[in-house]
Design a protein around this motif. Structure first.
Motif, short mmCIF file in Angstrom:
data_model
loop_
_atom_site.label_atom_id
_atom_site.label_comp_id
_atom_site.label_asym_id
_atom_site.label_seq_id
_atom_site.Cartn_x
_atom_site.Cartn_y
_atom_site.Cartn_z
N ALA A 139 -26.91 93.46 -27.36
CA ALA A 139 -26.22 92.41 -28.13
C ALA A 139 -25.70 92.88 -29.48
CB ALA A 139 -27.12 91.20 -28.33
N ALA A 140 -25.74 94.20 -29.77
CA ALA A 140 -25.23 94.67 -31.06
C ALA A 140 -23.74 94.35 -31.21
CB ALA A 140 -25.47 96.16 -31.21
N ALA A 141 -22.98 94.58 -30.14
CA ALA A 141 -21.53 94.33 -30.20
C ALA A 141 -21.24 92.85 -30.42
CB ALA A 141 -20.86 94.82 -28.92
N GLU A 142 -22.00 91.99 -29.73
CA GLU A 142 -21.78 90.56 -29.91
C GLU A 142 -22.16 90.11 -31.32
OE1 GLU A 142 -20.16 88.69 -27.87
OE2 GLU A 142 -19.97 90.40 -26.51
N GLN A 143 -23.22 90.70 -31.84
CA GLN A 143 -23.63 90.38 -33.21
C GLN A 143 -22.52 90.74 -34.19
OE1 GLN A 143 -27.05 92.57 -34.55
NE2 GLN A 143 -27.01 91.69 -36.60
N LEU A 144 -21.94 91.92 -34.01
CA LEU A 144 -20.86 92.36 -34.90
C LEU A 144 -19.63 91.46 -34.74
CD1 LEU A 144 -20.06 94.54 -36.97
CD2 LEU A 144 -19.08 95.83 -35.08
N ALA A 145 -19.30 91.13 -33.49
CA ALA A 145 -18.14 90.26 -33.24
C ALA A 145 -18.33 88.89 -33.89
CB ALA A 145 -17.91 90.12 -31.74
N THR A 146 -19.55 88.40 -33.89
CA THR A 146 -19.83 87.11 -34.52
C THR A 146 -19.60 87.19 -36.03
OG1 THR A 146 -21.45 86.52 -32.82
CG2 THR A 146 -21.60 85.36 -34.94
N TRP A 147 -20.10 88.27 -36.65
CA TRP A 147 -19.85 88.47 -38.08
C TRP A 147 -18.35 88.48 -38.36
CZ3 TRP A 147 -22.64 88.23 -42.36
CH2 TRP A 147 -24.03 88.38 -42.30
N GLY A 148 -17.60 89.22 -37.54
CA GLY A 148 -16.16 89.32 -37.77
C GLY A 148 -15.44 88.01 -37.58
N SER A 149 -15.79 87.27 -36.51
CA SER A 149 -15.08 86.03 -36.21
C SER A 149 -15.25 84.98 -37.31
CB SER A 149 -15.56 85.46 -34.88
OG SER A 149 -16.92 85.06 -34.95
N ARG A 150 -16.35 85.07 -38.04
CA ARG A 150 -16.58 84.09 -39.10
C ARG A 150 -15.57 84.21 -40.22
NH1 ARG A 150 -22.97 84.45 -40.34
NH2 ARG A 150 -22.42 82.91 -41.91
N VAL A 151 -14.97 85.39 -40.38
CA VAL A 151 -13.95 85.56 -41.43
C VAL A 151 -12.61 85.97 -40.83
CG1 VAL A 151 -15.51 86.00 -43.35
CG2 VAL A 151 -14.88 87.88 -41.85
N GLY A 152 -12.44 85.76 -39.52
CA GLY A 152 -11.16 86.04 -38.88
C GLY A 152 -10.87 87.50 -38.67
N VAL A 153 -11.91 88.34 -38.54
CA VAL A 153 -11.73 89.78 -38.35
C VAL A 153 -11.99 90.14 -36.89
CG1 VAL A 153 -12.69 92.05 -38.90
CG2 VAL A 153 -12.28 90.39 -40.72
#
Length: 407
Positions: free
Chosen positions: A247-261
């Motif tokens: 789930a590392a990739a999903e964790q990172l994607a979640t961080w990014g999506s919160r600021v539109g990255v």
């Protein structure tokens, strides 16, 4: 006659079946489409995915080496499914957060460091302001500095300088003592060092690799740093090259999506991290972003094969673009053990800056000096807590002020 009765019976049965079918169809529509699962062939792309992204072609950033499709979030999903994008545009807009400005973080840095380090500062000031600073007092000062993880060499250097100044000036006035200690600590940390992030590159995205041992918070640091860059109006792409931790990739994607990255990642756990990193840089170049940040898997610094693989990730990225910044994430609470980690990582990937996490939870602020002396590279960022905006550029003056705050 019997045949006529049979025909009539068949006609009535057909009419009855038709009426029953019509009833169930209308009932199904009344319940709503969500009650009926969508069906599609296994080879068909999922809704919102283009054929290219499903097959992992080069256009979508896919790579055969990565072991699966690599998705560049948001932009490609929007292009492939305009109707869904239009329907969810309002929801997406409200979901994207605005990161806190960097200036506010610096103010919070000082407040939190004061809370965790004031015992250290008060102890030193009390000792130096004694009416009679004899050899026993100087030994206590040394012990206090060593306890703060300043390191043996910097401790002796600082004590020698203070001895000389106290001897020459002969002052035990608290304000004067604080000024002397402030000056000497500032000199040790070296305010002349360039602590800015190398996130400006002419004609291409700047590439930042984030490395470190297991459990220091690399993925979280990448997510928080993305917020720092977004707050500075940078366009960012994240690369999820930690393909081994669940789930590392999903964790990172979640961080990014919160600021539109957007995040480039593989859909296969255990895929080649170097390939994912390459794809992320490739996507960043294609989309003309400002910064590509690559998250890497945690490494044990005493495992040669893992460190060699980290070196491979960097070499593969360099086939596509120069790596502008290699940030080593260290846990401030590990103290001197962090120095051993730092040395090995620096030898493998040429570390250019340090991110020191959990600094708000320790009175061992001297680790900043020790790490810089060991590596010859500056501390550039400090983690202050668990909040999404609890990462700030390291500021020498604010740091020393907080160490010596006596309230």
């Amino acid at each position: 006659m019997d045949s006529q009765v049979l025909i009539l019976f068949i006609v009535l049965a057909a009419v009855l079946v038709g009426l029953v079918s019509l009833f169930f169809v209308r009932a199904g529509r009344a319940r709503g489409l969500e009650d009926y699962p969508e069906t599609r062939d296994a080879d068909d792309p999922a809704p919102g995915d283009s054929a290219d992204s499903a097959s992992g072609t080069a256009d979508s950033g896919g790579s055969a080496d990565s072991g699966g499709s690599v998705a560049l979030a948001e932009e490609e999903r929007t292009a492939a499914a305009p109707d869904k994008a239009a329907e969810g545009a309002e929801d997406s807009a409200t979901a994207v957060e605005t990161p806190e400005p960097v200036a506010g973080r610096l103010a919070r840095l000082r407040a939190r460091l004061v809370k965790s380090n004031n015992v250290f500062g008060r102890s030193l000031l009390a000792l130096l302001a004694s009416d009679d600073i004899d050899e026993d007092v100087w030994e206590e000062i040394e012990e206090t500095l060593l306890t703060a993880d300043l390191g043996t060499e910097p401790t002796m250097e600082l004590v020698d300088r203070l001895r000389e100044r106290v001897k020459v000036e002969g002052s035990t006035d608290p304000d004067r003592v604080r000024a002397m200690l402030h000056e000497e600590l500032t000199a040790l940390i070296d305010p002349a060092w360039d602590r800015s992030l190398n996130v400006e590159a002419a004609g291409r995205p700047a590439v930042v690799m984030v490395v470190g041992v297991n459990g220091v918070g690399k993925t979280t640091t990448v997510g928080k740093l993305a917020r720092v860059l977004v707050a500075e109006d940078k366009d960012v792409v994240l690369g999820a090259a930690d393909t081994f931790r669940a789930a590392a990739a999903e964790q990172l994607a979640t961080w990014g999506s919160r600021v539109g990255v957007p995040t480039v990642k593989s859909d296969v756990e255990g895929a080649d991290p170097a390939s994912v990193a390459y794809d992320a840089v490739d996507a960043g170049i294609e989309h003309e972003v400002d910064v590509v940040m690559v998250d890497t898997a945690g490494r044990l610094q005493n495992k040669a094969n893992l460190m060699d693989e980290l070196g491979k990730v960097k070499r593969v990225i360099e086939k596509r673009s120069e790596v502008d910044e290699v940030l080593l994430v260290l846990d401030a609470t590990t103290g001197q053990n962090g120095l051993n980690q730092a040395k090995v990582f620096s030898e493998v990937v040429n570390v250019t800056g340090i991110v020191l996490t959990k600094l708000d939870g320790t009175a061992r602020g001297g680790i900043v000096v020790a790490i810089q002396r060991q590596l010859g590279v500056p501390v550039k960022l400090v983690g202050l807590g668990e909040g999404p905006d609890d990462l700030a550029p390291f500021d020498v003056e604010s740091f020393v002020d907080a160490l010596l705050e006596d309230r």
